[in-house]
Design a protein around this motif. Structure first.
Motif, PDB file in Angstrom:
ATOM      1  N   VAL A 164     -23.135  18.339 -78.790  1.00 48.94           N
ATOM      2  CA  VAL A 164     -22.902  19.172 -77.605  1.00 48.94           C
ATOM      3  C   VAL A 164     -23.834  18.744 -76.477  1.00 48.94           C
ATOM      4  CG1 VAL A 164     -23.143  21.534 -76.693  1.00 48.94           C
ATOM      5  CG2 VAL A 164     -21.973  21.145 -78.870  1.00 48.94           C
ATOM      6  N   HIS A 165     -25.121  18.569 -76.794  1.00 49.64           N
ATOM      7  CA  HIS A 165     -26.086  18.137 -75.774  1.00 49.64           C
ATOM      8  C   HIS A 165     -25.715  16.771 -75.201  1.00 49.64           C
ATOM      9  CE1 HIS A 165     -29.411  21.060 -75.705  1.00 49.64           C
ATOM     10  NE2 HIS A 165     -29.118  21.285 -76.980  1.00 49.64           N
ATOM     11  N   THR A 166     -25.240  15.878 -76.059  1.00 52.57           N
ATOM     12  CA  THR A 166     -24.942  14.518 -75.627  1.00 52.57           C
ATOM     13  C   THR A 166     -23.606  14.422 -74.915  1.00 52.57           C
ATOM     14  OG1 THR A 166     -26.233  13.656 -77.469  1.00 52.57           O
ATOM     15  CG2 THR A 166     -24.697  12.126 -76.414  1.00 52.57           C
ATOM     16  N   GLY A 167     -22.571  14.972 -75.525  1.00 54.62           N
ATOM     17  CA  GLY A 167     -21.227  14.796 -74.991  1.00 54.62           C
ATOM     18  C   GLY A 167     -20.815  15.786 -73.929  1.00 54.62           C
ATOM     19  N   LEU A 168     -21.245  17.030 -74.064  1.00 59.90           N
ATOM     20  CA  LEU A 168     -20.811  18.072 -73.149  1.00 59.90           C
ATOM     21  C   LEU A 168     -21.823  18.324 -72.034  1.00 59.90           C
ATOM     22  CD1 LEU A 168     -18.542  20.143 -72.666  1.00 59.90           C
ATOM     23  CD2 LEU A 168     -19.824  21.735 -74.104  1.00 59.90           C
ATOM     24  N   TRP A 169     -23.062  18.561 -72.416  1.00 65.28           N
ATOM     25  CA  TRP A 169     -24.069  18.910 -71.424  1.00 65.28           C
ATOM     26  C   TRP A 169     -24.736  17.685 -70.798  1.00 65.28           C
ATOM     27  CZ3 TRP A 169     -26.580  23.046 -75.065  1.00 65.28           C
ATOM     28  CH2 TRP A 169     -25.720  24.136 -75.173  1.00 65.28           C
ATOM     29  N   ARG A 170     -24.745  16.567 -71.508  1.00 63.77           N
ATOM     30  CA  ARG A 170     -25.341  15.306 -71.026  1.00 63.77           C
ATOM     31  C   ARG A 170     -26.740  15.528 -70.442  1.00 63.77           C
ATOM     32  NH1 ARG A 170     -20.767  11.577 -70.549  1.00 63.77           N
ATOM     33  NH2 ARG A 170     -18.899  12.825 -70.837  1.00 63.77           N
ATOM     34  N   ASP A 171     -27.573  16.201 -71.220  1.00 62.58           N
ATOM     35  CA  ASP A 171     -28.899  16.572 -70.728  1.00 62.58           C
ATOM     36  C   ASP A 171     -30.041  15.698 -71.238  1.00 62.58           C
ATOM     37  OD1 ASP A 171     -29.098  17.394 -73.346  1.00 62.58           O
ATOM     38  OD2 ASP A 171     -29.368  19.522 -72.896  1.00 62.58           O
TER      39      ASP A 171
END
Length: 182
Positions: A164-171
């Motif tokens: 989720v952090h990598t693919g969606l939020w890109r944070d």
């Protein structure tokens, strides 16, 4: 130059080595136990399960080292974030650390209480007993495997959140654990 210690921007080489090394060993443990559940006793299962105690002992030592290292770097580590999501990340990591300590703890309790010696790598940790300590053996039997599957579920949740952090939020969360700037 290798960055050994953690910084607020990314995890250092030692934290990353402990994280990814333990991830590989935990995967080995879960693959072996998953195969045992699905296939029963087979040569393939024996290949994995035959090392379960030694790999588990190694994980117990590594979690102690990882916990000490994390405490030494506590003020330097990348933050979990603010608000409810930051608290959830902190709580999830705390649960992972606690279970990574408790699961092998119950296995060690069981090993301490059993009649046979406990000697991973040929180093005797607990000598053989004349009679088992039944409460220790029973507690180990009762909680080691069950809590290990809870740990496995938390690890899967951890992996999902990385996605989720990598693919969606890109944070940049994954980049920090990979040692790159986030």
């Amino acid at each position: 130059m290798i960055q050994w210690r953690d910084t607020p921007q990314r995890y250092g080489a030692i934290s990353r080595a402990l994280h990814w090394g333990m991830a590989a060993l935990l995967l080995w443990q879960f693959v072996g136990m998953g195969l045992r559940v699905m296939l029963g006793r087979t040569p393939l299962v024996s290949f994995f399960v035959g090392s379960h105690t030694t790999v588990g002992f190694t994980l117990a030592v590594l979690i102690m080292l990882r916990g000490i290292w994390a405490l030494m770097n506590l003020r330097n580590r990348p933050p979990h974030g603010a608000g409810l999501l930051g608290f959830a990340a902190w709580a999830g990591h705390l649960a992972l650390y606690l279970l990574m300590a408790v699961v092998p703890g119950f296995a060690l309790l069981r090993a301490w209480g059993q009649e046979r010696a406990f000697a991973p790598y040929g180093i005797e940790i607990f000598p053989p007993r004349e009679a088992p300590v039944s409460w220790a053996v029973e507690a180990g039997h009762m909680f080691h495997g069950e809590l290990a599957w809870v740990l496995g579920a938390l690890i899967l949740g951890h992996i999902v959140m990385v996605a989720v952090h990598t693919g969606l939020w890109r944070d940049g969360t994954f980049a920090r654990m990979a040692g790159r700037r986030g």
